[in-house]
Design a protein around this motif. Sequence first.
Motif, PDB file in Angstrom:
ATOM      1  N   ALA A 179      61.506 -41.290 -30.305  1.00  0.00           N
ATOM      2  CA  ALA A 179      62.653 -41.684 -29.475  1.00  0.00           C
ATOM      3  C   ALA A 179      62.292 -42.861 -28.574  1.00  0.00           C
ATOM      4  O   ALA A 179      63.106 -43.777 -28.371  1.00  0.00           O
ATOM      5  CB  ALA A 179      63.128 -40.494 -28.651  1.00  0.00           C
ATOM      6  N   LYS A 180      61.091 -42.840 -28.020  1.00  0.00           N
ATOM      7  CA  LYS A 180      60.664 -43.961 -27.172  1.00  0.00           C
ATOM      8  C   LYS A 180      60.612 -45.257 -27.977  1.00  0.00           C
ATOM      9  O   LYS A 180      61.032 -46.315 -27.500  1.00  0.00           O
ATOM     10  CB  LYS A 180      59.289 -43.662 -26.554  1.00  0.00           C
TER      11      LYS A 180
ATOM     12  N   THR B 274      69.625 -41.664 -25.480  1.00  0.00           N
ATOM     13  CA  THR B 274      70.038 -41.499 -24.089  1.00  0.00           C
ATOM     14  C   THR B 274      69.925 -40.053 -23.609  1.00  0.00           C
ATOM     15  O   THR B 274      70.108 -39.780 -22.429  1.00  0.00           O
ATOM     16  CB  THR B 274      71.487 -41.957 -23.910  1.00  0.00           C
ATOM     17  N   ARG B 275      69.646 -39.128 -24.538  1.00  0.00           N
ATOM     18  CA  ARG B 275      69.482 -37.716 -24.151  1.00  0.00           C
ATOM     19  C   ARG B 275      68.720 -36.977 -25.245  1.00  0.00           C
ATOM     20  O   ARG B 275      68.984 -37.158 -26.441  1.00  0.00           O
ATOM     21  CB  ARG B 275      70.833 -37.036 -23.953  1.00  0.00           C
TER      22      ARG B 275
ATOM     23  N   SER C 164      58.280 -39.300 -20.581  1.00  0.00           N
ATOM     24  CA  SER C 164      58.899 -40.300 -21.461  1.00  0.00           C
ATOM     25  C   SER C 164      59.942 -41.136 -20.734  1.00  0.00           C
ATOM     26  O   SER C 164      60.237 -42.266 -21.138  1.00  0.00           O
ATOM     27  CB  SER C 164      59.559 -39.616 -22.656  1.00  0.00           C
TER      28      SER C 164
ATOM     29  N   ILE D 297      63.026 -40.474 -20.784  1.00  0.00           N
ATOM     30  CA  ILE D 297      64.298 -40.288 -21.478  1.00  0.00           C
ATOM     31  C   ILE D 297      65.013 -39.083 -20.863  1.00  0.00           C
ATOM     32  O   ILE D 297      64.410 -38.013 -20.712  1.00  0.00           O
ATOM     33  CB  ILE D 297      64.072 -40.052 -22.985  1.00  0.00           C
TER      34      ILE D 297
ATOM     35  N   TYR E 296      66.953 -35.680 -20.364  1.00  0.00           N
ATOM     36  CA  TYR E 296      66.915 -34.483 -21.203  1.00  0.00           C
ATOM     37  C   TYR E 296      67.843 -33.428 -20.620  1.00  0.00           C
ATOM     38  O   TYR E 296      68.258 -33.470 -19.462  1.00  0.00           O
ATOM     39  CB  TYR E 296      65.488 -33.930 -21.301  1.00  0.00           C
TER      40      TYR E 296
END
Length: 302
Positions: free
Chosen positions: A99-100, A106-107, A145, A147, A149
């Motif tokens: 994901a990174k 975005t979630r 990360s 991001i 969650y």
Amino acid sequence: MAPTSILIIGATGYIGRHIALAAAAAPEAAAYALISKATAGKPERKEVLDQLRSAGVQFLEGDLYDHASLVAALKQVSVVISTVGFAQLADQTKIIDAAKEAGTITRILPSEFGLDPSEKTIQAFGELATLWNVKKAVLPALRASGIPYTIVWANAFAGYALPGLGALGPPVENEVTVFGSGDVKGILNNEGDIGTYAIKAALDPRTVNKTVHVEPPQNVVTQNELIALAEKARGKTYARKTVSAEELFEQYKTFDPSIRFLPYLHYAIWISGDSLQPLPEGHVSSVDLYPDVEYKTLAQLL
């Protein structure tokens, strides 16, 4: 506004299927499922794959253990929901790493769709405390990360708990196993409704970096209340066999490892009352967030 693209990893699994179907049914979402070549070729997966496809779930080819394919799939969506099983929980760091790199996510919702155990329960079962650390290790990786969650605690799955009237196992015939006094409240939720709440939470800005507890009011019952509901609905009376906390500890020591989770869950739900712990900071209830969701009550499901 265009629908938000949501990728479910583990969509052919038990709860993954329900979450993918809920995403497909939500007008504000576009549902995708990560499907590996191996899964696509398994005859035993054909039924669930056909069901997902018919519901409008789009398939993206990829594999949790193939970084390039995982990154490629994640680049096509903005939300990823992991529903992998226990054996793969530690490997969710691969999703975070991908994901990174993808840069589009975005979630992230990690695979936490179950019951949040209290420290009392974890410590009571000894080695379980070590096993639980595998699951707890994912959250620090998510936080690091950067991001956003959301964690969803779904409590007990009705499909597993209702046939035995609280005892996870085969349907009761004439005798119900009651754990402890039978007067501790637990929460049993329909799997389709869990999917609905999960998708709502995944799209809700109020749940960023929070834990959502799925606790519909009419699904909060003691085991004695659940048995009474079944007796009324079925017009029969069940004999009752009591199992104490001490007996559950002994079962945990002696049961085959493949079913050792059963006494742990029975203790957590019906003796320790872990479904209804006070919500700490950063935890929110579905009652407050989504009071208008029409869910299936236990009375309807029985």
